[in-house]
Scaffold this motif. Sequence first.
Motif, PDB file in Angstrom:
ATOM      1  N   TYR A 176     -53.920  27.644 -53.702  1.00 55.44           N
ATOM      2  CA  TYR A 176     -52.518  27.302 -53.472  1.00 55.44           C
ATOM      3  C   TYR A 176     -51.639  28.441 -53.977  1.00 55.44           C
ATOM      4  O   TYR A 176     -51.877  28.966 -55.071  1.00 55.44           O
ATOM      5  N   LEU A 177     -50.663  28.822 -53.164  1.00 59.33           N
ATOM      6  CA  LEU A 177     -49.723  29.870 -53.557  1.00 59.33           C
ATOM      7  C   LEU A 177     -48.344  29.242 -53.609  1.00 59.33           C
ATOM      8  O   LEU A 177     -47.728  28.972 -52.581  1.00 59.33           O
TER       9      LEU A 177
ATOM     10  N   ALA B  47     -50.957  27.941 -48.530  1.00 57.64           N
ATOM     11  CA  ALA B  47     -52.284  27.714 -49.105  1.00 57.64           C
ATOM     12  C   ALA B  47     -53.351  28.406 -48.247  1.00 57.64           C
ATOM     13  O   ALA B  47     -53.246  28.463 -47.029  1.00 57.64           O
ATOM     14  N   VAL B  48     -54.347  28.950 -48.910  1.00 57.09           N
ATOM     15  CA  VAL B  48     -55.419  29.683 -48.208  1.00 57.09           C
ATOM     16  C   VAL B  48     -56.751  28.981 -48.457  1.00 57.09           C
ATOM     17  O   VAL B  48     -57.130  28.732 -49.603  1.00 57.09           O
TER      18      VAL B  48
ATOM     19  N   LYS C 245     -44.343  37.444 -54.767  1.00 64.39           N
ATOM     20  CA  LYS C 245     -44.941  36.903 -55.990  1.00 64.39           C
ATOM     21  C   LYS C 245     -45.098  35.392 -55.919  1.00 64.39           C
ATOM     22  O   LYS C 245     -44.180  34.683 -55.514  1.00 64.39           O
ATOM     23  N   PHE C 246     -46.273  34.913 -56.310  1.00 68.35           N
ATOM     24  CA  PHE C 246     -46.558  33.477 -56.291  1.00 68.35           C
ATOM     25  C   PHE C 246     -47.197  33.036 -57.597  1.00 68.35           C
ATOM     26  O   PHE C 246     -47.752  33.862 -58.333  1.00 68.35           O
ATOM     27  N   TYR C 247     -47.137  31.745 -57.812  1.00 68.37           N
ATOM     28  CA  TYR C 247     -47.964  31.147 -58.851  1.00 68.37           C
ATOM     29  C   TYR C 247     -49.178  30.557 -58.152  1.00 68.37           C
ATOM     30  O   TYR C 247     -49.056  29.642 -57.340  1.00 68.37           O
TER      31      TYR C 247
END
Length: 109
Positions: free
Chosen positions: A38-39, A58-59, A27-29
């Motif tokens: 951005y994760l 980050a993707v 789980k990410f914000y």
Amino acid sequence: KHGVLTRKSHADMDGKRTPRGRRGWKKFYAVLKGTILYLQKDEYKPDKDLSEVDLKNAVRIHHALATRASDYSKKPNVLKLKTSDWRVFLFQAPSEEEMMSWILRINLV
Ligand code: I3P
């Protein structure tokens, strides 16, 4: 755009299947800023610098494609993200509406 997204890595940079041990859900914000998704581990704080782990997660979504993950039925509201460097991620959104919103926003970049 930002919100909670739960990520599973399905394929790595070479397009090869992500090996066992690294295929779990996390789980990410998520924060979409320009062409970068951005994760982050913690909720977004405007004046806080990104940690090294945040930067690693980050993707780049320039030339990426987001679609509904219609071939994945174990969880609801899952989208598939294919990046320009052949990575494939699944992201579970908290609702159908949020999933559609992420797909639209990612594909507009
Ligand atoms: C993975 C983890 C994932 C699971 C995946 C496992 O193990 O249990 O939740 O995906 O199955 O490999 P690990 O954390 O050790 O990488 P699902 O939740 O979609 O079942 P998979 O290999 O079939 O993708």
